[in-house]
Design a protein around this motif. Structure first.
Motif, PDB file in Angstrom:
ATOM      1  N   VAL A   1       8.757  -0.717  12.208  1.00  0.00           N
ATOM      2  CA  VAL A   1       8.061  -1.857  10.792  1.00  0.00           C
ATOM      3  C   VAL A   1       8.900  -2.992   9.793  1.00  0.00           C
ATOM      4  O   VAL A   1       9.786  -2.509   9.440  1.00  0.00           O
ATOM      5  CB  VAL A   1       7.066  -1.105   9.898  1.00  0.00           C
ATOM      6  CG1 VAL A   1       6.047  -1.944   8.709  1.00  0.00           C
ATOM      7  CG2 VAL A   1       6.105  -0.337  10.937  1.00  0.00           C
TER       8      VAL A   1
ATOM      9  N   TYR B   1      -0.931   0.067   2.465  1.00  0.00           N
ATOM     10  CA  TYR B   1      -1.219  -1.051   1.241  1.00  0.00           C
ATOM     11  C   TYR B   1      -1.766  -0.761  -0.110  1.00  0.00           C
ATOM     12  O   TYR B   1      -1.576  -1.308  -1.452  1.00  0.00           O
ATOM     13  CB  TYR B   1      -1.473  -2.632   2.443  1.00  0.00           C
ATOM     14  CG  TYR B   1       0.005  -3.241   2.422  1.00  0.00           C
ATOM     15  CD1 TYR B   1       0.853  -2.614   3.950  1.00  0.00           C
ATOM     16  CD2 TYR B   1       0.823  -4.338   1.943  1.00  0.00           C
ATOM     17  CE1 TYR B   1       2.238  -2.831   3.896  1.00  0.00           C
ATOM     18  CE2 TYR B   1       1.694  -4.583   2.387  1.00  0.00           C
ATOM     19  CZ  TYR B   1       2.437  -3.928   3.807  1.00  0.00           C
ATOM     20  OH  TYR B   1       3.590  -4.654   3.540  1.00  0.00           O
TER      21      TYR B   1
ATOM     22  N   VAL C   1      -1.816   0.367   8.651  1.00  0.00           N
ATOM     23  CA  VAL C   1      -1.005  -0.682   7.363  1.00  0.00           C
ATOM     24  C   VAL C   1      -1.928  -0.781   6.220  1.00  0.00           C
ATOM     25  O   VAL C   1      -1.817  -0.974   4.785  1.00  0.00           O
ATOM     26  CB  VAL C   1      -0.849  -2.300   7.670  1.00  0.00           C
ATOM     27  CG1 VAL C   1      -0.837  -3.260   7.204  1.00  0.00           C
ATOM     28  CG2 VAL C   1      -0.481  -2.508   8.853  1.00  0.00           C
TER      29      VAL C   1
ATOM     30  N   ALA D   1      -1.591  -7.002  11.336  1.00  0.00           N
ATOM     31  CA  ALA D   1      -0.223  -6.839  11.170  1.00  0.00           C
ATOM     32  C   ALA D   1      -0.140  -7.715  12.386  1.00  0.00           C
ATOM     33  O   ALA D   1      -0.937  -8.332  13.386  1.00  0.00           O
ATOM     34  CB  ALA D   1       0.527  -6.044  12.005  1.00  0.00           C
TER      35      ALA D   1
ATOM     36  N   TYR E   1       1.699   3.598   8.444  1.00  0.00           N
ATOM     37  CA  TYR E   1       1.207   4.023   7.474  1.00  0.00           C
ATOM     38  C   TYR E   1       2.253   4.336   6.864  1.00  0.00           C
ATOM     39  O   TYR E   1       3.123   3.764   5.657  1.00  0.00           O
ATOM     40  CB  TYR E   1       0.385   5.324   7.245  1.00  0.00           C
ATOM     41  CG  TYR E   1       0.310   5.760   5.885  1.00  0.00           C
ATOM     42  CD1 TYR E   1      -0.978   5.399   4.830  1.00  0.00           C
ATOM     43  CD2 TYR E   1       0.980   6.988   5.069  1.00  0.00           C
ATOM     44  CE1 TYR E   1      -0.746   5.545   3.208  1.00  0.00           C
ATOM     45  CE2 TYR E   1       0.973   7.291   3.371  1.00  0.00           C
ATOM     46  CZ  TYR E   1      -0.414   6.840   3.231  1.00  0.00           C
ATOM     47  OH  TYR E   1      -0.153   7.032   1.726  1.00  0.00           O
TER      48      TYR E   1
ATOM     49  N   CYS F   1       5.306   1.757   6.375  1.00  0.00           N
ATOM     50  CA  CYS F   1       5.235   0.510   5.453  1.00  0.00           C
ATOM     51  C   CYS F   1       5.701   0.947   4.041  1.00  0.00           C
ATOM     52  O   CYS F   1       6.055   0.277   3.722  1.00  0.00           O
ATOM     53  CB  CYS F   1       3.717   0.339   5.393  1.00  0.00           C
ATOM     54  SG  CYS F   1       3.165  -0.074   7.281  1.00  0.00           S
TER      55      CYS F   1
ATOM     56  N   PRO G   1       7.790  -5.570   7.139  1.00  0.00           N
ATOM     57  CA  PRO G   1       6.893  -6.444   6.055  1.00  0.00           C
ATOM     58  C   PRO G   1       7.953  -7.809   5.419  1.00  0.00           C
ATOM     59  O   PRO G   1       8.955  -7.502   5.259  1.00  0.00           O
ATOM     60  CB  PRO G   1       7.652  -5.702   5.418  1.00  0.00           C
ATOM     61  CG  PRO G   1       8.292  -3.937   5.343  1.00  0.00           C
ATOM     62  CD  PRO G   1       8.390  -4.418   6.566  1.00  0.00           C
TER      63      PRO G   1
ATOM     64  N   VAL H   1       2.928  -7.859   7.736  1.00  0.00           N
ATOM     65  CA  VAL H   1       3.409  -7.003   8.402  1.00  0.00           C
ATOM     66  C   VAL H   1       3.918  -7.123   9.776  1.00  0.00           C
ATOM     67  O   VAL H   1       3.037  -7.580  10.834  1.00  0.00           O
ATOM     68  CB  VAL H   1       2.743  -5.477   8.306  1.00  0.00           C
ATOM     69  CG1 VAL H   1       2.912  -4.596   9.120  1.00  0.00           C
ATOM     70  CG2 VAL H   1       2.907  -5.066   6.438  1.00  0.00           C
TER      71      VAL H   1
ATOM     72  N   ALA I   1       9.085  -0.188   2.064  1.00  0.00           N
ATOM     73  CA  ALA I   1       8.543  -1.398   0.547  1.00  0.00           C
ATOM     74  C   ALA I   1       9.439  -1.021  -0.504  1.00  0.00           C
ATOM     75  O   ALA I   1       9.488  -1.502  -0.946  1.00  0.00           O
ATOM     76  CB  ALA I   1       7.109  -1.397   0.324  1.00  0.00           C
TER      77      ALA I   1
ATOM     78  N   THR J   1       5.169  -8.101  -0.086  1.00  0.00           N
ATOM     79  CA  THR J   1       5.410  -6.817   0.422  1.00  0.00           C
ATOM     80  C   THR J   1       5.000  -7.072   1.384  1.00  0.00           C
ATOM     81  O   THR J   1       5.143  -6.232   2.751  1.00  0.00           O
ATOM     82  CB  THR J   1       4.476  -5.198  -0.302  1.00  0.00           C
ATOM     83  OG1 THR J   1       2.988  -6.172  -0.364  1.00  0.00           O
ATOM     84  CG2 THR J   1       4.657  -4.984  -1.282  1.00  0.00           C
TER      85      THR J   1
END
Lengths: 191, 282
Positions: free
Chosen positions: B141, B100, B96, B125, B14, B17, B143, B72, B21, B69
Motif C-alpha cells: 500500500v 481512513y 481503505v 484506490a 486496513y 493504510c 498512499p 491509495v 500514514a 494522506t
C-alpha cells in the motif's frame, strides 16, 4: 539564529519589516483556504457579495487538515502547494489579505501583487503536518463546512515555524536559495 | 489451489493504510538523516530537522506524517495457485474506507475529475495486479500525496536522443517541479515499454528501498549521473536552496520498440510512505 516572533494579524509595519530567507514563529490567527474555498471566495468577490470573514489584514494558510481525532484540536495540518492558488491570490491581496502561508514558489503575478500591497508570503514545512498540528491551539470552521477538508477554518497558532519566502520588496528566496547552491549558476553549464 | 478470502485482504489493507500514514519506513528515515548530515544550507538543515522531528511525533502519537494522506495506490502480486474468494477491488476499497474513517485520515478523492465531489471515504484506490508463482498474495500500500504526483511527466523521446536525452528530460521535470513536490524527493524513472508502462515502471521504482541500485548497468549509470546532476540544481530541502534535492534516483527499465524511447518520471515527496505484507493461502 533564533526565529523572530510575529503576531497575527500582521501590522503594516511588521509586514514591511519581514525579510525573505529569515525564520519566524507565527502567533495569533490564521484562516485556512485551499483550492475549492479560493474558487468560492473569488466568485463572491466577482458578484460583489460579502465574504464569510473580514479578510482585511488577515493571513491565509493553504491547508486541508486531517480530521481531528478525539481529544485533539486538529489532525495533521501541513501546507499544500501554493502555486495552485496563484490565479486567485492577486484578487484576495487586493481585497485586503496581508499575508500567505503555504509551500512552493509563486507566479510573477503573485510576486508583483505582494509588492503592490506590501504583503508577505511564508513557507511552512511541507510534509510536517504532525509537527505543525502541535502549534495549532484552536480550530473552528467559519465557512463552507460542506467542503470537508477544504472548508475555511479559523486557526489560532502558537510559535508556528515558518521561513519568509517572498517579502514585500519582491525578494524571493525560492530564487535566491537556488542561486546560492545551484551549480548551473556559478559554473555556467547544465545537463 | 489455496484459498484467500476477501475479508483477509480487507483487513490487511486496513492495517497497511493505518501504518503507512504514520510510520515512515526505516530506510526513508535513514536517508533523511544522511541528507541532514550532508546538507550545506542552514535553512535546508533547519527544514530537515523539522521533517525528522515530525516523523518522530507522527510515529509516537499515531498521527499522519502529512495531512495529504494520499490517493491509495495498491500493488498486488497474486500467486497463480490462489483461489480468491470474493471480489479483490471491493475488498481493497472496504479496507481503505475503514482505515481512513477509523484513523482520522484525510479523505482526498473526488468522484469525477470535473465534478470534484468528494467520495467521502477516500475510495476508490488505484489497484495494480500482477501474477506471480506460488500460493500467497503480496500487498503493498502506497498512499500517494499529490503535491509530488502533480509534478511528474512522461515523454516519448526519439531513439537518437539516447542517454543524454533521457537525462535532459528528467532534469527538466525536477527543475520545473522545484519546491512543489516537497524535496528532498525520491525520483522514480521508468524507461522503455509503452507510454503507460513507462509510467507504471516509474511508480514501481519509488517502492525500492531508498538508494538500492538498479537491476542493470545502464540503469545504475543513469541513477548515479542523475542524482549528482539533480543535487546540483540547488533546489534543496523544501526548495529554499541547498545541496540535498533528491534522496535517491531509482531507474526501472524494460525492452521497448525499435522506434521509441519512452521515459516517465514519478516523484515522491520526502514522506515516502508505503507498507507491505504477504498473506499465505489456506
Amino acid at each position: 539564529m533564533a526565529p523572530k516572533t510575529l503576531n497575527l494579524p500582521l501590522s503594516p509595519q511588521a509586514a514591511a519589516a519581514v525579510r525573505a530567507g529569515e525564520a519566524y514563529n507565527l502567533n495569533g490567527v490564521l484562516y485556512t483556504a485551499r483550492d475549492a474555498a479560493h474558487k468560492r471566495l473569488v466568485e463572491l468577490l466577482d458578484k460583489n457579495q460579502e465574504l464569510p470573514f473580514d479578510v482585511r489584514g488577515q493571513v491565509i494558510y493553504y491547508v486541508g487538515p486531517c480530521p481531528a481525532p478525539p481529544g485533539r484540536v486538529i489532525g495533521s495540518a501541513g501546507p499544500t502547494t501554493s502555486g495552485r492558488m496563484d490565479v486567485y491570490t492577486p484578487r484576495l491581496l487586493a481585497a485586503g489579505i496581508w499575508g500567505l502561508v503555504g509551500k512552493g514558489d509563486r507566479s510573477p503575478e503573485v510576486v508583483a501583487a505582494l509588492k503592490k500591497h506590501g504583503a508577505v508570503y511564508f513557507a511552512a514545512v511541507g510534509g510536517a503536518g504532525a509537527l505543525i498540528a502541535r502549534h495549532i491551539t484552536a480550530a473552528q470552521v467559519v465557512a463552507f463546512p460542506e467542503l470537508g477538508p477544504e472548508a475555511i477554518y479559523r486557526l489560532e497558532v502558537r510559535d508556528l515555524p515558518v521561513v519568509a519566502a517572498i517579502d514585500s520588496l519582491g525578494n524571493n528566496y525560492y530564487v535566491r536559495g537556488r542561486e546560492i547552491y545551484g551549480w548551473k549558476n556559478h559554473q555556467g553549464k547544465r545537463g | 489451489m489455496k484459498t484467500i478470502t476477501a475479508k483477509r485482504i480487507e483487513d490487511a489493507v486496513y492495517q497497511l493504510c493505518v501504518d503507512a500514514a504514520s510510520v515512515l519506513p526505516r530506510d526513508v528515515r535513514q536517508s533523511l538523516e544522511r541528507a541532514r548530515t550532508g546538507e550545506q544550507s542552514p535553512i535546508g538543515r533547519q527544514m530537515l530537522d523539522c521533517i525528522l522531528e515530525n516523523a518522530d511525533i507522527a510515529a509516537d502519537e499515531h498521527q499522519p506524517i502529512c495531512q495529504d494522506t494520499g490517493l491509495v495506490v495498491v500493488f498486488v502480486r497474486l500467486g497463480q495457485k490462489v483461489f480468491l474468494e470474493g471480489n479483490l477491488d471491493e475488498a481493497v476499497n472496504a479496507g481503505v474506507a475503514r482505515a481512513y474513517r477509523d484513523a482520522y485520515l484525510r479523505k482526498s478523492m473526488v468522484a469525477h475529475p470535473l465534478n470534484r465531489e468528494n467520495t467521502g471515504d477516500n475510495t476508490p484506490a488505484v489497484v495494480h495486479v500482477r501474477l506471480m508463482e506460488g500460493s500467497s498474495i503480496h500487498i503493498t500500500v502506497c498512499p500517494k500525496g499529490f503535491g509530488s504526483e502533480n509534478m511528474g511527466g512522461v515523454a516519448m523521446l526519439k531513439p537518437a536522443q539516447g542517454q543524454a536525452g533521457v537525462i535532459d528530460y528528467v532534469l527538466s521535470v525536477v527543475d520545473k517541479a522545484g519546491a512543489n513536490p516537497c524535496p528532498p524527493i525520491i525520483v522514480g524513472v521508468g524507461l522503455g515499454g509503452t507510454m503507460e508502462y513507462a509510467a507504471l515502471l516509474a511508480k514501481e521504482a519509488l517502492l525500492r528501498p531508498v538508494g538500492r541500485p538498479g537491476a542493470n548497468k545502464w540503469d545504475r549509470e543513469l541513477e548515479k549521473e542523475l542524482l549528482e546532476k539533480i543535487n546540483g540544481l540547488g533546489i534543496g530541502p523544501q526548495g529554499l536552496g541547498g545541496t540535498q534535492t533528491a534522496l535517491a534516483v531509482h531507474v526501472n527499465s524494460y525492452p521497448t520498440h525499435i522506434a521509441g524511447l519512452p521515459v516517465a518520471v514519478n516523484l515522491n515527496c520526502h514522506a515516502a510512505r508505503h507498507a507491505e505484507t504477504e498473506l499465505e493461502g489456506e
